[in-house]
Enzyme design. Structure first.
Site, PDB file in Angstrom:
ATOM      1  CG  ASP A  87      -1.978  -1.041   1.250  1.00  0.00           C
ATOM      2  OD1 ASP A  87      -1.884  -1.996   0.453  1.00  0.00           O
ATOM      3  OD2 ASP A  87      -2.905  -0.926   2.076  1.00  0.00           O
ATOM      4  CE  LYS A 149      -4.967   1.945   3.122  1.00  0.00           C
ATOM      5  NZ  LYS A 149      -3.767   1.279   3.671  1.00  0.00           N
ATOM      6  CE  LYS A 181      -6.451  -1.485   3.299  1.00  0.00           C
ATOM      7  NZ  LYS A 181      -5.029  -1.862   3.565  1.00  0.00           N
TER       8      LYS A 181
END
Length: 213
Positions: A87, A149, A181
């Site tokens: 991430d 995300k 996400k």
């Protein structure tokens, strides 16, 4: 629900005992993954051996303002240590400056360092206008990221994930095969369900046990 949750511990004052507890909870509740800082990837690999729990780590965290080659180096080390997914934090400043070529190349550089591991790009939606969120998603599509995300959870006074932002992200990226996400501020089942309904595939939360219980 448990198969959408990345059980998360990213606080800077977390102890080894807290990480061990996190890993045990992830195994007990069969969470999809854990999300930890890079230093603890090796420990996660050791503690989660034999389980199906994915190991997720963060890169350029939490500001996203590192040089691209530094983010790439951090990514390579994390993959070597056993990370299953990365991430990374987008360069919010470059996005605000409309330096889109830089943003795309920043993501591409990290994606290359991921080898075959999925890459999620943290947009930090608390700092963006709606048109900037959409543009960031389009740049992630161009750079061939795997997920977008919402948040790091580290913006002072920030809300974190908002269902309306998740829906905007989902509507923008899903036709191109990217997933979403949601993370930041997801502390109860009701909020978690809202995020899933809005199009989130994954939930990053430190309240996973409370949510599934």
């Amino acid at each position: 629900m448990n198969k959408h949750i990345e059980h998360t511990l990213l606080k800077q004052d977390s102890t080894k005992e807290e990480f061990i507890k996190l890993f045990n909870e992830a195994k007990e509740h069969k969470f999809l993954g854990v999300c930890v800082n890079p230093l603890y990837v090796s420990l996660a690999k050791q503690e989660l051996a034999g389980s199906d729990v994915k190991i997720v780590t963060v890169v350029g965290f939490p500001l996203g303002a590192n040089r691209s080659d530094v983010k790439a180096f951090e990514t390579s080390k994390a993959v070597d240590d056993g990370a299953d997914e990365i991430d990374m934090v987008i360069n919010v400043s470059a996005l605000k400056n409309k330096d889109y070529e830089f943003v795309v190349n920043d993501i591409k550089t990290v994606k290359e360092a991921c080898k075959d591991k999925p890459l999620k790009v943290i947009l930090e939606t608390d700092l963006l206008e709606k048109d900037e969120i959409k543009k960031a998603c389009e740049l992630c599509i161009e750079a061939k990221a795997d997920f977008v995300k919402t948040s790091t959870g580290f913006v002072k006074g920030g809300v974190g994930a908002k269902a309306e932002d998740v829906k905007l992200m989902f509507d923008t990226v899903s036709p191109y095969g990217l997933k979403v996400k949601a993370s930041g501020g997801i502390r109860d089942k009701e909020t978690a369900l809202k995020m899933l309904d809005a199009g989130a595939e994954r939930l990053g939360t430190s309240s996973g046990v409370k949510i599934v219980s």
